[in-house]
Scaffold this motif. Structure first.
Motif, mmCIF file in Angstrom:
data_model
loop_
_atom_site.group_PDB
_atom_site.id
_atom_site.type_symbol
_atom_site.label_atom_id
_atom_site.label_comp_id
_atom_site.label_asym_id
_atom_site.label_seq_id
_atom_site.Cartn_x
_atom_site.Cartn_y
_atom_site.Cartn_z
ATOM 1 N N ASN A 195 66.627 72.470 25.567
ATOM 2 C CA ASN A 195 67.232 73.798 25.686
ATOM 3 C C ASN A 195 66.180 74.904 25.624
ATOM 4 O O ASN A 195 66.477 76.068 25.888
ATOM 5 N N ARG A 196 64.958 74.539 25.277
ATOM 6 C CA ARG A 196 63.858 75.513 25.266
ATOM 7 C C ARG A 196 63.051 75.470 26.561
ATOM 8 O O ARG A 196 62.013 76.109 26.681
ATOM 9 N N LEU A 197 63.514 74.668 27.509
ATOM 10 C CA LEU A 197 62.875 74.526 28.817
ATOM 11 C C LEU A 197 61.379 74.220 28.714
ATOM 12 O O LEU A 197 60.528 74.931 29.266
ATOM 13 N N PRO A 198 61.023 73.148 27.999
ATOM 14 C CA PRO A 198 59.596 72.814 27.876
ATOM 15 C C PRO A 198 59.012 72.357 29.213
ATOM 16 O O PRO A 198 59.701 71.767 30.048
ATOM 17 N N LYS A 199 57.740 72.618 29.371
ATOM 18 C CA LYS A 199 57.022 72.225 30.579
ATOM 19 C C LYS A 199 56.303 70.892 30.334
ATOM 20 O O LYS A 199 56.140 70.456 29.190
ATOM 21 N N PRO A 200 55.850 70.241 31.398
ATOM 22 C CA PRO A 200 55.133 68.974 31.217
ATOM 23 C C PRO A 200 53.963 69.072 30.241
ATOM 24 O O PRO A 200 53.727 68.158 29.453
ATOM 25 N N GLU A 201 53.251 70.204 30.282
ATOM 26 C CA GLU A 201 52.115 70.349 29.367
ATOM 27 C C GLU A 201 52.567 70.423 27.901
ATOM 28 O O GLU A 201 51.825 70.034 26.990
ATOM 29 N N ASP A 202 53.793 70.907 27.662
ATOM 30 C CA ASP A 202 54.338 70.914 26.296
ATOM 31 C C ASP A 202 54.594 69.485 25.821
ATOM 32 O O ASP A 202 54.371 69.163 24.649
ATOM 33 N N PHE A 203 55.079 68.644 26.740
ATOM 34 C CA PHE A 203 55.270 67.232 26.412
ATOM 35 C C PHE A 203 53.938 66.593 26.030
ATOM 36 O O PHE A 203 53.848 65.853 25.045
ATOM 37 N N ALA A 204 52.915 66.873 26.810
ATOM 38 C CA ALA A 204 51.601 66.284 26.553
ATOM 39 C C ALA A 204 51.053 66.716 25.197
ATOM 40 O O ALA A 204 50.528 65.902 24.424
ATOM 41 N N THR A 205 51.197 68.000 24.883
ATOM 42 C CA THR A 205 50.695 68.524 23.605
ATOM 43 C C THR A 205 51.421 67.893 22.422
ATOM 44 O O THR A 205 50.790 67.479 21.435
ATOM 45 N N ALA A 206 52.740 67.816 22.506
ATOM 46 C CA ALA A 206 53.521 67.234 21.415
ATOM 47 C C ALA A 206 53.200 65.754 21.229
ATOM 48 O O ALA A 206 53.137 65.259 20.097
ATOM 49 N N ALA A 207 52.999 65.042 22.320
ATOM 50 C CA ALA A 207 52.670 63.614 22.226
ATOM 51 C C ALA A 207 51.322 63.407 21.550
ATOM 52 O O ALA A 207 51.171 62.540 20.674
ATOM 53 N N LYS A 208 50.338 64.193 21.934
ATOM 54 C CA LYS A 208 49.014 64.051 21.324
ATOM 55 C C LYS A 208 49.042 64.417 19.848
ATOM 56 O O LYS A 208 48.344 63.808 19.031
ATOM 57 N N GLU A 209 49.844 65.411 19.484
ATOM 58 C CA GLU A 209 49.987 65.784 18.078
ATOM 59 C C GLU A 209 50.523 64.605 17.261
ATOM 60 O O GLU A 209 50.026 64.310 16.170
ATOM 61 N N ALA A 210 51.527 63.922 17.787
ATOM 62 C CA ALA A 210 52.103 62.778 17.084
ATOM 63 C C ALA A 210 51.093 61.653 16.938
ATOM 64 O O ALA A 210 50.989 61.028 15.874
ATOM 65 N N VAL A 211 50.335 61.400 17.984
ATOM 66 C CA VAL A 211 49.319 60.348 17.925
ATOM 67 C C VAL A 211 48.230 60.710 16.923
ATOM 68 O O VAL A 211 47.756 59.852 16.155
ATOM 69 N N ASP A 212 47.838 61.969 16.888
ATOM 70 C CA ASP A 212 46.834 62.417 15.913
ATOM 71 C C ASP A 212 47.330 62.254 14.485
ATOM 72 O O ASP A 212 46.526 62.101 13.554
ATOM 73 N N MET A 213 48.651 62.273 14.294
ATOM 74 C CA MET A 213 49.238 62.075 12.963
ATOM 75 C C MET A 213 49.312 60.585 12.587
ATOM 76 O O MET A 213 49.723 60.265 11.470
ATOM 77 N N GLY A 214 48.942 59.714 13.508
ATOM 78 C CA GLY A 214 48.911 58.288 13.205
ATOM 79 C C GLY A 214 50.043 57.479 13.818
ATOM 80 O O GLY A 214 50.104 56.261 13.621
ATOM 81 N N PHE A 215 50.941 58.117 14.568
ATOM 82 C CA PHE A 215 52.067 57.401 15.163
ATOM 83 C C PHE A 215 51.632 56.701 16.446
ATOM 84 O O PHE A 215 50.829 57.234 17.220
ATOM 85 N N THR A 216 52.199 55.525 16.666
ATOM 86 C CA THR A 216 51.870 54.740 17.856
ATOM 87 C C THR A 216 53.009 54.719 18.860
ATOM 88 O O THR A 216 52.955 53.974 19.840
ATOM 89 N N ALA A 217 54.044 55.513 18.613
ATOM 90 C CA ALA A 217 55.178 55.613 19.531
ATOM 91 C C ALA A 217 55.800 56.995 19.392
ATOM 92 O O ALA A 217 55.881 57.546 18.288
ATOM 93 N N VAL A 218 56.258 57.556 20.527
ATOM 94 C CA VAL A 218 56.855 58.885 20.539
ATOM 95 C C VAL A 218 58.126 58.867 21.388
ATOM 96 O O VAL A 218 58.300 58.012 22.250
ATOM 97 N N LYS A 219 59.011 59.857 21.123
ATOM 98 C CA LYS A 219 60.236 59.970 21.917
ATOM 99 C C LYS A 219 60.498 61.411 22.300
ATOM 100 O O LYS A 219 60.275 62.327 21.505
ATOM 101 N N PHE A 220 60.993 61.579 23.547
ATOM 102 C CA PHE A 220 61.317 62.903 24.075
ATOM 103 C C PHE A 220 62.719 62.886 24.689
ATOM 104 O O PHE A 220 63.217 61.851 25.117
#
Length: 449
Positions: A195-220
């Motif tokens: 509902n916030r109309l995220p762009k592909p680059e927002d997906f990429a940023t959020a995914a990398k943030e999760a991986v940097d936190m130690g997670f090996t799987a993400v969901k969107f």
């Protein structure tokens, strides 16, 4: 002949029985007097180290009665998130309190909690399965097949397990039969809502943030009600531009995290079967861990049609209730992975039954989880107790919303490197902070009264 028979029987008995009864009694009496004298000697030395340690041990020992004397005295509840998170506390005559949580299908259920409480008050909380069936079968004409009734029953059942574990001094996973693993893997739900109309680059940023936190799987999330390319708000057949938007968002995620991180996509049951098939096929090159709920929960045949059309694993179960609700999905081969929400599907015992049922079909068990850390740890006990556990949901709000840290108390870290360590303490291992929760309670609803 009768005398000879008696002699023969007598000779076959153990040798000590040939002594006269009074000889045995004298021997036992001598042993008893000797032991009593020894005990008196210890008691006669009030300043001895043994006496002090023994008295200290007595003082530290809880003075509760036997488990068989444990009784439920009351059930109270409180809500947060506008009523979409229900917390239950079950009280006992031994001052042991059990905590449980239900989610989503819980607004307006205060009186339902009280009705269930009346049905089990005065009974022994250790009989968890019996009490579960007592409530479920007594509500047969009150909606006990799914929805709010089962969501509330889930919270009550979970609190019973917590109370039982505390009373017996055992973690819940042990009550469930033991554990296959010490920790459970979790994926990060990034809560990058469409509902916030995220762009592909927002997906990429959020995914990398999760991986940097130690997670090996993400969901969107892929469903977007306000997508400007949608033709019709009520007909959820995706337009070509919508399909392209979905692909671009997930492709950016894959490019950002590389091939060794698992990616899930959630459609929240808001599309039709045609769109579900097209999205699943379109995303095949990206190697998703799963595509979640492309259509609503009701029609297992439609799910099977999608699942059979693609190599992308299809996952569902967030909106299914009890083991009965999962039977058609498994019997029909309608999904590749099941994801019951253990805070609304029926509870921890029912969650284990669902997982074991899925295991008969070689289907992985990956619970949905949108609760507090109390619910997360309760779910983790079930995940530890079944062989076919795959992964469990974890929420970014645990890290970014201070409410979720305030409303519970526990020792140690919540999650480390994408894993939750299953707590090895009596019960669930997480307590409700009632006073901290009070400021988040909805107005006009009784709060633990």
């Amino acid at each position: 002949n009768q005398m000879e028979h008696r002699k023969l029987r007598f000779k076959k008995r153990p040798r000590y029985l040939v002594f006269e009864n009074n000889e045995i009694m004298k021997s036992n009496r001598r042993d008893f007097l000797s032991k009593a004298a020894l005990a008196s000697a210890f008691a006669a030395a009030p300043l001895a180290s043994f006496g002090r340690e023994y008295q200290t041990a007595i003082d530290r020992t809880p003075k509760s009665s036997m488990p068989s004397d444990l009784k439920i005295t009351d059930i109270k509840c409180g809500y947060i998130r506008g009523g979409h998170s229900l917390f239950v506390k079950i009280y006992s005559n031994q001052d042991i309190v059990g905590h449980g949580e239900g989610v989503d299908a819980t607004p307006g259920t205060y009186h339902l909690v009280k009705i269930m409480g009346k049905r089990i008050r005065g009974q022994n909380p250790l009989n968890v399965h019996r009490l579960f069936e007592t409530i479920r079968k007594s509500g047969f004409f009150e909606g006990a097949q799914s929805g709010m009734f089962v969501a509330v029953l889930t919270a009550v059942e979970t609190a019973l397990w917590d109370l039982a574990g505390k009373a017996l001094g055992l973690p819940v996973y042990q009550l469930l039969g033991g554990k296959f693993r010490d920790s459970v893997r979790v994926y990060m739900d990034t809560a990058l809502y469409q509902n916030r109309l995220p762009k592909p680059e927002d997906f990429a940023t959020a995914a990398k943030e999760a991986v940097d936190m130690g997670f090996t799987a993400v969901k969107f999330d892929l469903d977007q009600a306000n997508d400007p390319n949608k033709y019709d708000r009520f007909n959820w057949t995706a337009s070509p531009a919508e399909l392209q938007r979905m692909y671009d968002q997930m492709a950016a995620t894959r490019e950002a995290v590389g091939p060794n991180i698992d990616i899930c996509a959630d459609m929240h049951g808001r599309y039709d079967a045609t769109t579900g098939e097209r999205v699943a096929k379109m995303l095949e090159p990206l190697g998703l861990m799963w595509l979640e709920e492309p259509i609503a929960a009701e029609n297992s045949d439609a799910y099977k049609k999608i699942t059979d059309s693609t190599s992308t694993p299809i996952c569902a179960g967030e909106n299914h209730y009890l083991a009965h609700g999962f039977r058609p999905l498994l019997e029909n081969g309608a999904v590749d992975i099941i994801m019951p929400d253990l805070q609304k599907a029926g509870g921890l015992g029912e969650g284990q039954r669902i997982a074991n049922l899925a295991n008969l079909y070689y289907v992985p068990f990956a619970p949905h989880m949108v609760a507090s850390y109390l619910g997360a740890m309760a779910s983790a006990h079930v995940c530890a107790s079944v062989p076919n556990f795959m992964i469990m949901e974890w929420q970014i709000y645990f890290h970014k919303n201070p409410m979720y840290r305030e409303i519970v108390t526990f020792e140690g870290e919540a999650v480390e490197n994408g894993f939750i360590t299953v707590r090895d303490v009596p019960g669930i291992g997480v307590e409700i902070n009632e006073e901290a929760m009070r400021k988040y309670a909805p107005e006009g609803v009784p709060f633990f009264e």
